[in-house]
Write an enzyme that holds these catalytic residues in place. Sequence first.
Site, PDB file in Angstrom:
ATOM      1  N   ASP A 196     -15.423  -3.192  -1.623  1.00  0.00           N
ATOM      2  CA  ASP A 196     -15.117  -2.981  -0.213  1.00  0.00           C
ATOM      3  C   ASP A 196     -16.433  -2.796   0.522  1.00  0.00           C
ATOM      4  O   ASP A 196     -17.262  -1.974   0.109  1.00  0.00           O
ATOM      5  CB  ASP A 196     -14.239  -1.738  -0.039  1.00  0.00           C
ATOM      6  CG  ASP A 196     -12.977  -1.792  -0.890  1.00  0.00           C
ATOM      7  OD1 ASP A 196     -12.484  -2.908  -1.129  1.00  0.00           O
ATOM      8  OD2 ASP A 196     -12.492  -0.733  -1.312  1.00  0.00           O
TER       9      ASP A 196
ATOM     10  N   ASP B 139       0.859  -1.188   0.000  1.00  0.00           N
ATOM     11  CA  ASP B 139       0.000   0.000   0.000  1.00  0.00           C
ATOM     12  C   ASP B 139       0.891   1.232   0.000  1.00  0.00           C
ATOM     13  O   ASP B 139       1.721   1.401   0.905  1.00  0.00           O
ATOM     14  CB  ASP B 139      -0.899   0.022   1.241  1.00  0.00           C
ATOM     15  CG  ASP B 139      -1.991  -1.042   1.188  1.00  0.00           C
ATOM     16  OD1 ASP B 139      -1.974  -1.840   0.239  1.00  0.00           O
ATOM     17  OD2 ASP B 139      -2.841  -1.062   2.091  1.00  0.00           O
TER      18      ASP B 139
END
Length: 244
Positions: free
Chosen positions: A129, A8
């Site tokens: 998500d 990330d």
Amino acid sequence: MIVIPAIDLKEGKCVRLEQGLMEKDTVFCDNPADQARAWERQGAELLHIVDLDGAFAGEPKNRASIEAIVKAIAIPTQLGGGIRDIPTIEAYLSLGIGRVILGTAAQRNPELVEEACRLFPGRIVVGIDAKDGMVAVQGWAEVTGVTAVDLAKRFEGYGVAAIIYTDIARDGMMQGPNIAATRALAEAISIPVIASGGVSSLKDIENLMTIEASGIAGAITGKAVYTGAINLAEAVALTKRGGA
């Protein structure tokens, strides 16, 4: 089922967030390309990259780091974060990214997914998500009124390579993935599902392997492989031999 380590990116560094909150970040590595090489050495078959700044800004932000990662490794990559149009998809695929992940754009503009799948067959992944089963967008800052299963069903027949399902409540919390929700999604669609969020031990990976037959193609792990809670090489070996 394969184990997929995550990188990330925030301001060019490898970080992990807790529950998607930008202010709750931990920097694990200043050199993402070095980190990518380390995961490759430990047996990773695919690398998951997220441009966190891009996800919040709605446009690519960490291109230099992404390019460095792609040049540093031979294994394929998948990238998400701030990808909202065809030119951006094309630019990243030209850079050497294997698959591009559409998240917010997929929820807001399903036609983009359909067009992207037509133009770049086998190279488009949808990221869903969810918080309490409802889809969240804009770097998880906004929860919609759409269920994860309903959104996933919308992409049947488009040619989507995979759906990455992240349970936000579990992400970065080291509490284990939401097995029931992941299984329910996988059973509702024919598209392969990659589980994400909370995968924090070899036991979690074993638990996901028990529902592999429902359509689980992989498990993304981030914080756990950085802290050592999961030894990536051991996790890869576990999935290759089909269990403990």
